[in-house]
Design an enzyme around this catalytic site. Structure first.
Site, PDB file in Angstrom:
ATOM      1  N   ASP A 110       0.831  -1.214   0.000  1.00 32.44           N
ATOM      2  CA  ASP A 110       0.000   0.000   0.000  1.00 32.44           C
ATOM      3  C   ASP A 110       0.864   1.262   0.000  1.00 32.44           C
ATOM      4  OD1 ASP A 110       0.764  -0.495   2.611  1.00 32.44           O
ATOM      5  OD2 ASP A 110      -1.044   0.376   3.477  1.00 32.44           O
ATOM      6  N   SER A 112       3.858   1.670  -1.488  1.00 33.70           N
ATOM      7  CA  SER A 112       4.355   1.886  -2.855  1.00 33.70           C
ATOM      8  C   SER A 112       3.237   2.388  -3.765  1.00 33.70           C
ATOM      9  CB  SER A 112       4.892   0.579  -3.430  1.00 33.70           C
ATOM     10  OG  SER A 112       5.845   0.044  -2.564  1.00 33.70           O
ATOM     11  N   ASP A 157       1.541 -10.589   3.168  1.00 31.14           N
ATOM     12  CA  ASP A 157       0.547 -10.558   4.259  1.00 31.14           C
ATOM     13  C   ASP A 157      -0.899 -10.724   3.792  1.00 31.14           C
ATOM     14  OD1 ASP A 157       2.602 -10.119   5.969  1.00 31.14           O
ATOM     15  OD2 ASP A 157       2.302  -7.962   6.147  1.00 31.14           O
ATOM     16  N   ARG A 192       5.400 -32.211  22.874  1.00 24.97           N
ATOM     17  CA  ARG A 192       5.774 -30.850  23.219  1.00 24.97           C
ATOM     18  C   ARG A 192       4.739 -29.855  22.708  1.00 24.97           C
ATOM     19  NH1 ARG A 192      11.934 -30.929  21.844  1.00 24.97           N
ATOM     20  NH2 ARG A 192      12.650 -31.439  23.919  1.00 24.97           N
ATOM     21  N   GLY A 200       2.450 -10.893   9.906  1.00 23.83           N
ATOM     22  CA  GLY A 200       1.096 -10.339   9.846  1.00 23.83           C
ATOM     23  C   GLY A 200       0.965  -9.290  10.933  1.00 23.83           C
ATOM     24  N   ARG A 201       1.473  -8.089  10.643  1.00 24.04           N
ATOM     25  CA  ARG A 201       1.451  -7.038  11.666  1.00 24.04           C
ATOM     26  C   ARG A 201       0.040  -6.507  11.838  1.00 24.04           C
ATOM     27  NH1 ARG A 201       6.074  -3.564   9.977  1.00 24.04           N
ATOM     28  NH2 ARG A 201       7.142  -5.555   9.827  1.00 24.04           N
ATOM     29  N   MET A 565      -1.890 -35.323 -16.126  1.00 25.33           N
ATOM     30  CA  MET A 565      -3.193 -35.969 -15.959  1.00 25.33           C
ATOM     31  C   MET A 565      -4.334 -34.986 -16.221  1.00 25.33           C
ATOM     32  SD  MET A 565      -2.808 -38.406 -12.658  1.00 25.33           S
ATOM     33  CE  MET A 565      -2.141 -40.054 -12.820  1.00 25.33           C
ATOM     34  N   ARG A 647      12.494 -35.101 -25.758  1.00 24.31           N
ATOM     35  CA  ARG A 647      12.314 -36.055 -24.662  1.00 24.31           C
ATOM     36  C   ARG A 647      10.877 -35.957 -24.178  1.00 24.31           C
ATOM     37  NH1 ARG A 647      16.583 -37.206 -26.204  1.00 24.31           N
ATOM     38  NH2 ARG A 647      18.539 -37.521 -25.090  1.00 24.31           N
TER      39      ARG A 647
HETATM   40  P1  ADP Z   1       5.069  -1.239   0.863  1.00 20.54           P
HETATM   41  O1  ADP Z   1       4.922  -0.787  -0.565  1.00 20.54           O
HETATM   42  O2  ADP Z   1       5.442  -2.688   0.922  1.00 20.54           O
HETATM   43  O3  ADP Z   1       3.880  -0.849   1.674  1.00 20.54           O
HETATM   44  P2  ADP Z   1       6.616   0.932   1.989  1.00 20.54           P
HETATM   45  O4  ADP Z   1       5.456   1.525   2.692  1.00 20.54           O
HETATM   46  O5  ADP Z   1       7.913   0.869   2.725  1.00 20.54           O
HETATM   47  O6  ADP Z   1       6.357  -0.538   1.467  1.00 20.54           O
HETATM   48  O7  ADP Z   1       6.845   1.756   0.658  1.00 20.54           O
HETATM   49  C1  ADP Z   1       7.885   1.442  -0.230  1.00 20.54           C
HETATM   50  C2  ADP Z   1       8.421   2.711  -0.857  1.00 20.54           C
HETATM   51  O8  ADP Z   1       7.362   3.396  -1.528  1.00 20.54           O
HETATM   52  C3  ADP Z   1       8.952   3.739   0.133  1.00 20.54           C
HETATM   53  O9  ADP Z   1      10.269   3.481   0.520  1.00 20.54           O
HETATM   54  C4  ADP Z   1       8.863   5.010  -0.664  1.00 20.54           C
HETATM   55  O10 ADP Z   1       9.901   5.086  -1.597  1.00 20.54           O
HETATM   56  C5  ADP Z   1       7.573   4.814  -1.443  1.00 20.54           C
HETATM   57  N1  ADP Z   1       6.454   5.455  -0.718  1.00 20.54           N
HETATM   58  C6  ADP Z   1       5.678   4.930   0.226  1.00 20.54           C
HETATM   59  N2  ADP Z   1       4.754   5.821   0.655  1.00 20.54           N
HETATM   60  C7  ADP Z   1       4.978   6.950  -0.055  1.00 20.54           C
HETATM   61  C8  ADP Z   1       4.372   8.234  -0.106  1.00 20.54           C
HETATM   62  N3  ADP Z   1       3.336   8.554   0.668  1.00 20.54           N
HETATM   63  N4  ADP Z   1       4.861   9.122  -0.980  1.00 20.54           N
HETATM   64  C9  ADP Z   1       5.887   8.817  -1.776  1.00 20.54           C
HETATM   65  N5  ADP Z   1       6.497   7.638  -1.771  1.00 20.54           N
HETATM   66  C10 ADP Z   1       6.070   6.703  -0.923  1.00 20.54           C
END
Ligand code: ADP
Length: 743
Positions: A110, A112, A157, A192, A200-201, A565, A647
């Site tokens: 989210d 990225s 996740d 045990r 999973g935060r 199959m 083959r």
């Molecule tokens: P994920 O995509 O797995 O949620 P991150 O939240 O660490 O991982 O985001 C990965 C990269 O995406 C960050 O290091 C940054 O470069 C970019 N990014 C994340 N949020 C923003 C934002 N609000 N604005 C600009 N770039 C962002």
């Protein structure tokens, strides 16, 4: 007005890596090249965009070869603080414009995806600024007035609202369940208790599903913290299970588990509780990054390929005004959803958890997640010993048809949930012949212990359906055993047998009991269900075999014909072709003609002449009765002359073997729970209605057994409608390199 310019796509992976990202990159590259569009990889996520230079490189068809089976991401990923700053994004825009890139496919979480959206919104200002600074010229600014993006969710996740699965989640589940199976065997040897911390935060998907698939005793997830006093309740469940014969105890803790008051619950705290209250040797295992590692599962390879294909379609069709879309999977179909809405809802889940609004968080996770959580609790709480039922009901479980991995977990769930409803559960050994011979035994809670992980079928399966002469004996057996309801877990023969009993009810009143068929067949050829238990395991077995076959061919120029199959159903062939990176798939549904084979040979020869080293074809076992695997190999060998050798690999029964995959265990458990509910309802109502159960568009579906004839193509023993046939063009797009070179 913007001047016309050829379309260019950039693809990047960002944030945490996830298995399946490579399959998505491969699909993006090949789909774009097929459309005549140049595609650039942006290496190391946004960092590569900010840095520019050789971190942005055009990819060829072959660059995307040989990466499907690899974990992680071959184009690299990073967290990039600079991209969070406007200056970093301005540089990123300049570097994209150097290559004429104004369309991006972003594969990440989210963070990225929202970063990409911010970049998109800012794009016109960034372009104006670059122009003003003289960093780009006027025509460039005019050619690229907008940035168009499409997002794919790469996250183990499975935490994104708007898609049922994210790239990497299924593979992570494989890693976790492999670990639970391994830990379970050592735990059982020493009696045990193990506490396993799973990633999973903010999302309980991995912990919950691994608890179901791994047969754990207790699970703690962030969205639904346990009620106060849970410690004693957990200990009570573990004590009871031990007394009923369980040798190992397993508790799964999400890394983000918390109490109702929002206090973190650590794996170590759970260990302390168990040691103090149960006086047992308890160990903690934190799985950590193992969960991200390893080769992607068949599902992750297949799904990511489909997502990558659709993402390119989306981003090429986008206009400056289009709302950016996230491409995901909903109800077993690839779907687009407004990207920012999905990101916002995902964040809302985290906010609800933080605000201790757990009902709200669960509601956002969706109906299936809640259903699975409730089902796990029912399974975990099911009474180990049968309380005397008020109205004794005797439910029998029988297998018929070929063996399918997942039959055992289905029986385990049915027995435990049936006992929980107060029923007596009977296992029929040796299918219908066993029923006639009276090989029937009561199954108690402890009798099915450990069956979640077991391949094969402990009750035994057989491809025989009762003959007309045997029907009387079957009826007598049902009467003698006083069987009130029958759960038939099996493949085509199970369905035929069930339908036969149902149709003969007037002649044999003993058959007037509720029946339900649960689809279990690696062939995935059963009516009323898009997926049957066993198919996912078989697909994983095939894909692993294909990986090995490909490696074995590295030293030579070779064409492989791999026979899989499926009888007359091409599901395994097509899906393994998609997930395994085959060049050509032969299906009975499409037919195989001499003309096809001739065209294939010509293509094969041309591509080996062009430098190809491996040509992988997959043939569904009954694709054509005359153009057999032997025939095809001989034909290719003869026509290939000295260019390549040929083959064959007939994978055979290894496809039915193996321990069930996590998905098959979960599906088996889910469907068995519904079957027990169905039989219970019919018995309570005094109804003898009978049904077939399955998954249709991602939901559990129960259809009357009498509808079965309308749904099937009897001669070919498969459903009339097969949803997956629509995926054929995508398989072809991945395999057919466009004319005129690799770029
Ligand atoms: P994920 O995509 O797995 O949620 P991150 O939240 O660490 O991982 O985001 C990965 C990269 O995406 C960050 O290091 C940054 O470069 C970019 N990014 C994340 N949020 C923003 C934002 N609000 N604005 C600009 N770039 C962002």
């Amino acid at each position: 007005m913007a001047l016309h310019s050829p379309k260019c796509i950039g693809v990047l992976t960002s944030g945490g890596d996830a298995q399946g990202m490579n399959a998505a990159v491969r699909a993006v590259v090949r789909t774009a090249l097929q459309q005549g569009v140049t595609v650039y990889a942006i290496y190391e996520g946004y960092q590569g965009m900010v840095d520019g230079g050789d971190r942005i490189r055009a990819l060829s068809w072959d660059d995307a070869g040989n990466i499907l089976h690899r974990g992680g991401t071959v184009i690299g990923t990073a967290r990039c603080p600079a991209f969070r700053e406007r200056d970093g994004r301005r540089r990123a825009a300049r570097h994209l414009l150097e290559h004429g890139i104004d369309r991006l496919v972003i594969i990440g979480g989210d963070g990225s995806l929202s970063g990409a959206n911010e970049f998109r919104q800012e794009w016109p200002d960034l372009v104006a600024e670059l122009l003003c600074n003289g960093e780009i010229d006027e025509p460039t600014a005019q050619r690229h007035p907008a940035l168009m993006i499409a997002g794919l969710v790469g996250s183990i996740d499975n935490d994104m609202v708007g898609t049922d699965m994210t790239i990497g989640a299924d593979s992570a589940l494989h890693r976790i369940v492999e670990a639970i199976d391994a830990i379970g065997s050592t735990a059982a040897s020493h009696q045990r208790t193990f506490v396993i911390e799973v990633m999973g935060r903010r999302c309980g998907y991995l912990p919950l599903m691994s608890a179901i698939a791994g047969g754990a005793d207790y699970v703690l997830i962030p969205e639904s913290p346990p009620p106060d006093g849970w410690e004693e309740h957990m200990c009570e469940l573990l004590r009871r299970d031990r007394a009923a014969g369980r040798r190992d105890s397993i508790v799964i803790v999400a890394e983000g588990a918390q109490s109702r008051a929002g206090q973190p619950i650590s794996a170590d705290y759970v260990r302390q509780v168990l040691e103090e209250r149960l006086g047992e040797d308890t160990r903690v295992t934190i799985l950590g990054h193992v969960q991200r590692g390893g080769t992607p599962s068949a599902f992750d390879r297949g799904m990511s390929t489909l997502l990558g294909y659709v993402a390119v379609e989306e981003v090429l069709a986008a206009t400056p005004d289009s709302e950016p879309q996230m491409i995901g999977i909903r109800h077993n179909r690839i779907q687009r959803a407004p990207l920012m809405q999905c990101v916002e809802q995902t964040r809302a889940v985290a906010q609800k958890i933080a605000a201790q609004d757990y009902a709200g968080a669960m509601a956002l996770r969706g109906g299936s997640f809640t259903e699975m959580f409730e089902m796990f609790k029912r399974l975990a709480e099911a009474r180990p010993s049968v309380a005397p039922p008020t109205r004794p009901r005797r439910l029998a479980i029988i297998h018929a048809g070929g063996l399918a991995p997942g039959m055992n977990p289905a029986v385990r769930a049915a027995v435990r949930l049936g006992l929980d409803r107060g029923h007596t559960l009977l296992g029929v050994r040796g299918s219908f012949q066993g029923l006639i011979d009276g090989r029937i035994e009561e199954l108690r809670w402890g009798d099915v212990e450990g069956w979640t992980a077991l391949g094969g079928a402990e009750l035994g399966a057989s491809r025989q359906i009762p003959t007309v002469e045997q029907l009387y004996a079957v009826g007598r057996a049902l009467e003698i055993q006083r069987i009130d309801g029958l759960l038939i877990v099996g493949g085509w023969m199970a369905y035929e047998a069930a339908h036969l009993l149902y149709s003969e009810r007037e002649r044999y009143p003993a058959f007037k009991i509720p029946l339900i068929c649960l689809p279990a067949s690696i062939d995935n050829n059963l009516p009323g269900s898009e997926l049957s238990i066993g198919a996912d395991t078989a697909l994983n077995v095939i894909v692993q075999a294909l990986d090995r076959i490909k490696l074995s061919a590295m030293a030579a120029r070779r064409c492989f014909v791999v026979e899989v199959m499926g009888r007359y159903c091409g599901y395994l062939a097509l899906m393994s072709g998609l997930a395994g990176g085959a060049e050509r798939v032969y299906l009975h549904e499409e037919g195989v003609t001499l003309k096809d084979l001739q065209a294939d040979v010509e293509h094969m020869v041309a591509s080996f002449q062009d430098g190809r080293r491996l040509y992988l074809t997959i043939r569904s076992e009954n694709a054509n009765p005359h153009y057999t695997t032997d025939f095809m190999c001989a034909l290719f060998e003869e026509e290939g002359r000295n260019l390549f050798d040929v083959r064959q690999a007939v994978l055979g029964h290894i496809q039915q073997g193996g321990n069930p995959s996590p998905y098959d265990r979960i599906l088996a458990t889910r469907l068995a729970a519904h079957c027990i509910d169905y039989l219970t309802q019919q018995l309570e109502r005094g109804s003898t209605e009978s049904a077939i159960i399955g998954m249709v568009e991602g939901k559990v579906s129960i259809l009357p057994l009498k509808q079965m004839p309308d749904l099937v193509d009897w001669p070919h023993r498969r459903p009339k409608e097969q949803w997956w046939l629509k995926l054929r063009p995508i398989m072809q797009a991945m395999a057919q390199q466009p004319e005129g070179g690799s770029n």
